[in-house]
Design a protein around this motif. Structure first.
Motif: not given
Length: 227
Positions: A19-27, A178-182, A218-227
């Motif tokens: 559940x925590x894993x799913x909630x980590x990216x919810x929002x 909330x910081x993640x890489x992708x 395209x091939x992408x790498x980057x950073x994001x933030x889940x609020x």
């Protein structure tokens, strides 16, 4: 009873982790990616017609546009079950693609050389996803995409809008809070666009028809933030 209690606690812990894993990216989220892009256009059904004389095919040659790209994305992920999320997102590339060359000829006579590049590309997509490991997310993308191809031939320049579908696959990993890489791979297929032109040469009316389309990835790498 002790074994039963241990099994119960273990099962509850596993459920809590899932559940925590799913909630980590919810929002809501926002992200910026950079990487490599390749655009491969093609010509088809291209010809020149001299009214009252006949029609001749336009022989074309075109190079791929390869180079750096950057994409800004915003979206929302909803938890459907503890093992499945569904997202909606929109992305835009503010960086114009690398210019590439093309040429054309009719019956061995050169029509000249031109250049093109892709600009103002966007993508609106649905994103099914599932948690992976600890704070990881594996996701797909299915969307509607569009872009403008800028075509420069001699002193003239035209912009043609293309649209089509997109497919993607990626992975996100929480770094902290909330910081993640992708990292992700995206494929875009742009449908046919037909252009027509006409003029007069040596007293004859001359018309031309050209149908073009394009595929890109395209091939992408980057950073994001889940609020």
């Amino acid at each position: 009873m002790k074994r039963l209690a241990i099994y119960t606690v273990s099962a509850m812990s596993a459920l809590a982790i899932g559940t925590a894993n799913a909630q980590s990216f919810e929002g809501f989220y926002g992200q910026v990616g950079v990487g490599y892009e390749s655009v491969a256009p093609s010509f088809s059904n291209s010809n020149v017609t001299v009214v009252g004389v006949g029609t001749a095919p336009i022989n074309t040659s075109i190079s791929n546009s390869n180079g750096f790209t950057g994409v800004v994305t915003v979206g929302y992920m909803a938890e459907i079950t503890k093992d499945f999320l569904l997202g909606l997102g929109a992305e835009y590339s503010p960086i114009a693609g690398q210019k590439a060359n093309y040429s054309g000829s009719v019956l061995g006579t050169s029509l000249g050389n031109g250049q093109y590049n892709k600009e103002n590309s966007y993508n609106i997509f649905l994103s099914p996803a599932t948690p992976i490991g600890k704070d990881g997310l594996l996701y797909g993308k299915v969307g509607y995409t569009g872009a403008t191809i800028k075509d420069t031939f001699g002193s003239s320049s035209t912009n043609t809008n293309y649209s089509g579908y997109s497919l993607g696959l990626g992975y996100k990993q929480i770094i902290q809070g909330g910081l993640y890489g992708f990292g992700e791979f995206n494929y875009m297929s742009y449908g046919n666009q037909t252009s027509n032109a006409s003029g007069t040469v040596a007293g004859y009316t001359v018309t031309s028809t050209m149908t073009t389309n394009a595929n890109a990835y395209n091939l992408l790498v980057g950073l994001g933030y889940k609020f």
